[in-house]
Every structure is written in structure tokens, then in C-alpha cells.
Design a protein around this motif. Structure first.
Motif, PDB file in Angstrom:
ATOM      1  N   THR A  53       0.838  -1.206   0.000  1.00  0.00           N
ATOM      2  CA  THR A  53       0.000   0.000   0.000  1.00  0.00           C
ATOM      3  C   THR A  53       0.874   1.258   0.000  1.00  0.00           C
ATOM      4  O   THR A  53       0.625   2.216  -0.741  1.00  0.00           O
ATOM      5  CB  THR A  53      -0.922   0.001   1.235  1.00  0.00           C
ATOM      6  OG1 THR A  53      -1.682  -1.193   1.246  1.00  0.00           O
ATOM      7  CG2 THR A  53      -1.860   1.200   1.209  1.00  0.00           C
ATOM      8  N   LYS A  57       0.815   4.164  -2.761  1.00  0.00           N
ATOM      9  CA  LYS A  57       0.483   5.531  -2.375  1.00  0.00           C
ATOM     10  C   LYS A  57       1.636   6.503  -2.594  1.00  0.00           C
ATOM     11  O   LYS A  57       1.448   7.718  -2.557  1.00  0.00           O
ATOM     12  CB  LYS A  57       0.033   5.571  -0.903  1.00  0.00           C
ATOM     13  CG  LYS A  57      -1.316   4.898  -0.660  1.00  0.00           C
ATOM     14  CD  LYS A  57      -2.441   5.639  -1.387  1.00  0.00           C
ATOM     15  CE  LYS A  57      -3.805   5.002  -1.113  1.00  0.00           C
ATOM     16  NZ  LYS A  57      -4.889   5.689  -1.845  1.00  0.00           N
ATOM     17  N   VAL A  67      -7.598   2.297  -1.740  1.00  0.00           N
ATOM     18  CA  VAL A  67      -7.212   0.955  -1.291  1.00  0.00           C
ATOM     19  C   VAL A  67      -8.056   0.571  -0.078  1.00  0.00           C
ATOM     20  O   VAL A  67      -8.148   1.329   0.881  1.00  0.00           O
ATOM     21  CB  VAL A  67      -5.712   0.913  -0.905  1.00  0.00           C
ATOM     22  CG1 VAL A  67      -5.338  -0.469  -0.340  1.00  0.00           C
ATOM     23  CG2 VAL A  67      -4.831   1.248  -2.098  1.00  0.00           C
ATOM     24  N   ALA A  69      -8.199  -2.207   2.813  1.00  0.00           N
ATOM     25  CA  ALA A  69      -7.414  -3.275   3.423  1.00  0.00           C
ATOM     26  C   ALA A  69      -8.332  -4.402   3.858  1.00  0.00           C
ATOM     27  O   ALA A  69      -9.418  -4.153   4.377  1.00  0.00           O
ATOM     28  CB  ALA A  69      -6.653  -2.731   4.623  1.00  0.00           C
ATOM     29  N   ALA A  82      -3.471  -0.181   9.387  1.00  0.00           N
ATOM     30  CA  ALA A  82      -3.758  -0.196   7.958  1.00  0.00           C
ATOM     31  C   ALA A  82      -3.979   1.219   7.441  1.00  0.00           C
ATOM     32  O   ALA A  82      -3.419   1.616   6.398  1.00  0.00           O
ATOM     33  CB  ALA A  82      -4.988  -1.056   7.693  1.00  0.00           C
ATOM     34  N   CYS A  87      -4.057   3.066   3.651  1.00  0.00           N
ATOM     35  CA  CYS A  87      -5.303   2.474   3.163  1.00  0.00           C
ATOM     36  C   CYS A  87      -6.452   3.459   3.386  1.00  0.00           C
ATOM     37  O   CYS A  87      -6.477   4.189   4.377  1.00  0.00           O
ATOM     38  CB  CYS A  87      -5.599   1.172   3.906  1.00  0.00           C
ATOM     39  SG  CYS A  87      -4.372  -0.097   3.575  1.00  0.00           S
ATOM     40  N   PHE A  90     -10.935  -0.169   5.664  1.00  0.00           N
ATOM     41  CA  PHE A  90     -10.479  -1.439   6.237  1.00  0.00           C
ATOM     42  C   PHE A  90     -11.683  -2.345   6.380  1.00  0.00           C
ATOM     43  O   PHE A  90     -12.750  -1.895   6.790  1.00  0.00           O
ATOM     44  CB  PHE A  90      -9.848  -1.146   7.607  1.00  0.00           C
ATOM     45  CG  PHE A  90      -9.406  -2.363   8.369  1.00  0.00           C
ATOM     46  CD1 PHE A  90      -8.095  -2.830   8.271  1.00  0.00           C
ATOM     47  CD2 PHE A  90     -10.294  -3.043   9.215  1.00  0.00           C
ATOM     48  CE1 PHE A  90      -7.688  -3.944   8.987  1.00  0.00           C
ATOM     49  CE2 PHE A  90      -9.877  -4.156   9.928  1.00  0.00           C
ATOM     50  CZ  PHE A  90      -8.565  -4.593   9.813  1.00  0.00           C
TER      51      PHE A  90
END
Lengths: 115, 506
Positions: A53, A57, A67, A69, A82, A87, A90
């Protein structure tokens, strides 16, 4: 096998899915195909989801791709880790598909296939 | 007169404590007063003897004899009561001593400065003054003595006759011996008392040091207990977090595939149904193994895991293990070799647990070896721990790095994430095997070389689990080991995400 399962379930709902088997593969494929969204398992071999990630990024081309997670670690601190890695959201396993789809649609907006 | 100093000082100081009741003061007479009283009585008597020996033969000067008698019989008691009645008995006693000095001066003059008599008097009064009042006071005493001698010379005439008669000399010598003895003894006793006090203080000091050492020990023990409790608590939390992760992974497959199959059947075109159902079944079985292993671990942790100790034939056990595990080796095309030393005899232990341990090791060995060889070698060996049976499971598989070997026996730990994806497993098998082994008084150890293979050695003492007490103590050791391992693992967790234990993931 969870990757296979999620791929099939998302495909059935009108998503085009490109799956990668490890973190390094995920970063290179995302850089090549520039997907609308990335579902990132955090426990990946070779390169774990956190680092993958971070790379997505930090690269110009993939920075804007949201993204989500995915992890079987369901504690609050896992979620925080995360998000700290970059991210955008999540979700914990076992995956509740409706919940995951709502998160995907929330990040994709009108680009998401109609439910 | 210089002696007036301390007296007026004492009087001036007295009103500062008017609240102190008079009887208490008389009772708290300075010890010097009593001591001097008992010294003064024989001293005055000796003075009486010396002076008497000079003046009685002369049959004259009744005034002087009266003075001597008065001094010898009345003064000691008068001095005592004067000091006792005084507000500051020590100051009063010092004043008494100055009077003594003055009177001794008088007697020295009256004895016509007879050398021996003067020596006896001077010695005694100076010793008394020095011991009670110190150097400055003894100088005052000497001045009082000179004043006394001068006054007596003025009053009775100045005569000098250093010689003395035999009786006077004898009394004088007796006086010197008496006084030096008294003061010498007194000094000796005081020194002894001081040494005893010093020793008592030293003993108290040692006792206090010992007590503070004990207090420190108790504090350290409490701190250690607190840390152990905290470590156990952290270990529990870490264990639960891991458990949560381990359960969620197979549940994800079970729920996900069930929903997928349901959707596909509802659509009327199920694809690959059997393969998907197999995945659900595999995940369910994995979940069951996981739960059983966790239950075993928690039983060991709670000291509730019991061994069924019996005597069994080692060769027969090996034969059973060999036939049960035969199927394991065909999968990866491995050769399985069993080598037993002759005359292994029997072993006392939990045969079911031992079989479980060996099958776990053999299953691992065949899992991590392809087109290679797995061997089980059993031998009777003697080492530092005494007689034992060693079961060696050797493989020519992928092997491990020393880092991987080091954490191999910790719960929920496998070599790494890739291993888990490729080979599966609960991550609890080796942790359990080691604990079962330790319960039987033995241990499992590993030697491994990356790329070359691994050797796992199970060592059991030949008389296992003889006494109930042993089993209990082993349980306790195991619990501590579990806590320590969990603690270590928690440290590792912080650095790096735990490897997942999803068996059918790849």
C-alpha cells in the motif's frame, strides 16, 4: 482460495477483477492496469499489504487509487495500522460481501457497477 | 572566684525550665554525684588517716584535728545532699569538687608540704577533677587547691617539711594506691560499657541492614510477581488476538464459498460445485483441528492435561507409527526409512501422546520434503539427564534458517507467511508436541540447515511420569514456558504482522 472466491463473487456482480498472488505482483499489476480500486490483503507473501500500500500511495501513477485493506486481524489497532499505511478503508474477515460492496461503492461513487 | 562561673550559669539556666517539678529533679540526680559520694567517703577517711598520723602524735592544734574530723565524717554526706538538693546536680557536684580541692590545699599546707602526703592528695583530687570536669575544670581545681594552701598558711603559719614519718608515708602510699585503683577501675568499667554499647549498636546496625535487605527482597519479589502477572495477562491478550485471527481465516472460506454456492444455485448454473464444497469441508476440518489444539494447549496451561501413563513396547509403537504414516509419504514421493536399535525394550509414558508427537513430526517432514527421504531412527542413549530413548525424525527437505528454527515451537508461529500459504498447518502442532514431551519429562529439539533438511529429536527418560508430584511440577513449568513464549511472540508481533495460518489459501 479466498482470493479465488472473492474474485468470483465480485465478477458475478459486474466487476472486472485482476488478482495478484503476492504484494510485489500486486504493486506491478496495479501500476500497469491502473484499476479503479484495490482490495489489499494485509498478510501477503514476499511483500506484505502494508508495504505494498505504501508503494502504491507513494507512486505518482497509483497514488489516487483507493485501497481497502482486508485482514483477519480484526482488532482496532490493526485497522489503525492499515489506515496509517495509507489504506482508505479497512474490512475484516470473514468478509460480509454486502458490507464490503458498500465500502467499495462509497469509494468509487458513480463508477461502481449498479448493485 | 573563677569557680562561680558554672554555678551562676546553672542558676541562670534553671528558671528556663520552671515547669519541671522539684521531686523529679531530686530523683534525677546526675550519676557523678552518687559516684563521688562513694569515692568521697573512703577518700575523706584516708585524709583523716594521713592527717591524723601527722597531728595525733604531736598532741596539739585541736582546731586542725577538728577540721580533719569534720571533713572526714561530715563533708561527704553534706556534699551529697547539697548536690542532690540542687536544681543542677552536676554543677553542684563541680562546686563540691572545687571545695574538695580547696580543702586538699588546706591539708597539704597543714601537712607542712610533706612530699608523699602532698603527692597523695594532689593525685587524688586532680584525678577526680579531671575525670568529672575535664582539663579546664582540673585547672580551676589546681587554683582552688593553691588558694586553700595559701589560706591555711596564712591562718596557721607557713611550714615546710618535705619528709614524713613512716606511718604518714604508709598512709600516703595507701592513699595513692587507693585513688589510682578507684579511678583506674572506673575508667576500665566505663571503657567496657562503651565497647559493649558500641557492639550493641553494631549488632543493631547489622540487624537493621538485614531487615532492610529483607524488605528490599520482598519488594523485588512483589515486583517480579506483578511483572509475571502482567506478562501472563499480555500473553492471554496476544493469544486471544491470534485465536481470533486463526478462526476468522477458515470461517472466511466457509461463509464465502457457502454464499457463493447459494448464489450460483439460485442462478441455476453452479460451476465447480464439488471443488467449492471440498474447500468448505477442508476449512471446517482445519477449524476443528485448531479448536482441539487450542483446547489441549489451554488444558496444559491450566494444569488439567492428564497423562495416561503405561508401560509399552517401543518396537510395537514404532511399527504402529510406521503403518499409520505410510500414506503420508506417497504424496510427495518420499522414501520412508525406519531404523530401530535392537533391544529397545519398553518405555513408561503416555503412548497416545507420543504417537501424536511422532505423527506430527513425520507429517511435517513429509510436507516439507519432495522426492527425498524421511527417516525415523530410535535409539537408547545416555546423556547428562540419564538414560533415555531418542526418536529422531530426519528429512532431506527445505530446512530452515536459525531464526526460523528458534521460534518454531511457539504457538501460532510458522517459519513464515509463504510457508503457511504453501504448506498449511495450524501453527500449534510443534508447540503442543513440545509441551506433551515436557510433561513426560523429556523435550523436542530441532537442528536444521536451510535447503538441506531438518532433524527433530524427541528425547524421553526411560522412567517417565513415575510420581504424581513430578507431573504437577511439569505442568507449572509448562505454564511458565507458555507465558514466556507468548511474551516473546508479542514482541515479534509488534515488529511484523503475524504469518497467517490458512491451510488452503494458495
Amino acid at each position: 482460495m479466498n482470493r479465488d472466491m472473492l474474485t468470483r463473487r465480485l465478477t458475478r456482480r459486474g466487476y472486472a477483477v485482476d488478482a495478484a498472488g503476492d504484494g510485489e505482483e500486486a504493486v506491478s499489476r496495479a501500476g500497469a492496469s491502473l484499476p479503479d480500486i484495490v482490495l489489499m490483503d494485509l498478510n501477503l507473501p514476499v511483500l506484505d499489504g502494508f508495504e505494498a500500500t505504501r508503494r502504491l500511495k507513494s507512486a505518482e501513477a497509483t497514488r489516487a487509487i483507493p485501497v481497502i485493506a482486508l485482514s483477519a486481524h480484526a482488532m482496532a489497532e490493526d485497522r489503525e495500522r492499515a489506515l496509517a499505511a495509507g489504506c482508505d478503508d479497512f474490512d475484516s474477515k470473514p468478509i460480509d460481501l454486502d458490507r464490503l460492496l458498500r465500502k467499495i461503492q462509497g469509494l468509487l461513487g458513480p463508477k461502481a457497477p449498479a448493485p | 572566684m573563677s569557680a562561680a562561673g558554672p554555678i551562676s550559669d546553672a542558676r541562670a539556666a534553671a528558671p528556663a525550665s520552671p515547669s519541671v517539678p522539684a521531686p523529679a529533679e531530686t530523683r534525677s540526680v546526675h550519676p557523678i554525684v552518687r559516684l563521688d559520694y562513694f569515692v568521697r567517703i573512703p577518700a575523706a577517711f584516708v585524709v583523716f588517716l594521713v592527717m591524723g598520723s601527722i597531728y595525733l602524735p604531736q598532741r596539739r592544734t585541736g582546731l586542725i584535728l577538728a577540721l580533719v574530723v569534720l571533713y572526714g565524717l561530715v563533708w561527704p554526706h553534706a556534699a551529697y545532699f547539697l548536690a542532690k538538693g540542687s536544681r543542677d546536680s552536676k554543677a553542684a557536684e563541680l562546686r563540691n569538687l572545687l571545695i574538695d580541692s580547696f580543702m586538699i590545699g588546706v591539708f597539704i599546707a597543714l601537712a607542712s608540704y610533706s612530699l608523699l602526703a602532698a603527692l597523695a592528695f594532689l593525685t587524688s583530687v586532680n584525678a577526680a577533677n579531671l575525670s568529672v570536669g575535664g582539663v579546664r575544670f582540673s585547672l580551676k581545681g589546681v587554683l582552688a587547691l593553691i588558694a586553700g594552701a595559701a589560706a591555711a598558711s596564712l591562718a596557721f603559719g607557713f611550714r615546710v617539711n618535705p619528709d614524713s614519718g613512716a606511718l604518714t608515708s604508709a598512709f600516703s602510699i595507701f592513699a595513692i594506691v587507693c585513688f589510682t585503683t578507684i579511678f583506674g577501675l572506673h575508667s576500665h568499667l566505663q571503657t567496657r560499657r562503651m565497647l559493649r554499647t558500641k557492639q550493641a549498636v553494631q549488632e543493631q546496625k547489622i540487624q537493621i541492614e538485614e531487615q532492610s535487605r529483607q524488605v528490599e527482597q520482598a519488594r523485588a519479589a512483589a515486583e517480579e510477581a506483578r511483572e509475571a502477572a502482567e506478562a501472563a495477562n499480555r500473553a492471554k491478550s496476544a493469544f486471544l488476538a491470534n485465536m481470533s485471527h486463526e478462526l476468522r481465516t477458515p470461517l472466511n472460506a466457509i461463509i464465502g464459498y457457502s454464499e457463493l454456492i447459494e448464489e450460483e444455485i439460485a442462478d441455476g448454473n453452479p460451476e465447480d460445485l464439488i471443488a467449492d464444497l471440498q474447500k468448505i469441508r477442508t476449512s471446517g476440518k482445519h477449524l476443528l483441528r485448531l479448536i482441539n489444539s487450542v483446547l489441549d494447549l489451554s488444558k496444559i496451561e491450566a494444569g488439567k492435561m492428564t497423562l495416561f501413563v503405561e508401560t509399552f513396547d517401543i518396537a510395537q509403537l514404532v511399527a504402529e507409527v510406521e503403518s499409520t504414516s505410510a500414506a503420508l509419504f506417497s504424496q510427495n514421493r518420499n522414501r520412508f526409512v525406519v531404523q530401530c536399535d535392537p533391544g529397545l525394550g519398553s518405555l513408561k509414558g503416555d503412548v497416545t501422546k507420543l504417537k501424536q508427537i511422532l505423527l506430527n513430526l513425520l507429517s511435517n517432514a513429509s510436507k516439507f520434503t519432495e522426492n527425498g527421504e524421511v527417516s525415523l531412527r530410535v535409539s537408547r542413549e545416555v546423556d547428562a539427564d540419564g538414560n533415555g530413548i531418542v526418536f529422531r525424525v530426519r528429512d532431506s527437505g527445505i530446512g530452515m534458517t536459525p531464526e526460523q528454527s528458534a521460534k518454531l515451537f511457539q504457538a501460532f508461529t510458522q517459519a513464515d507467511a509463504a510457508t503457511t500459504r504453501k504448506y498449511g498447518g495450524t501453527g500449534l502442532g510443534l508447540a503442543l508436541s513440545r509441551r506433551f514431551c515436557q510433561m513426560m519429562g523429556g523435550d523436542v529439539t530441532v537442528e536444521s540447515t536451510l535447503g538441506k533438511g531438518s532433524v527433530f529429536s524427541v528425547r524421553l527418560p526411560t522412567d517417565v511420569g513415575n510420581e504424581e508430584g513430578d507431573a504437577t511440577s511439569i505442568h507449572r513449568v509448562n505454564f511458565r514456558a507458555l507465558v514466556e513464549e507468548e511474551e516473546k511472540r508479542r514482541g515479534a508481533l509488534r515488529e511484523k504482522q503475524q504469518p497467517p495460518q490458512n491451510p488452503a489459501r494458495g
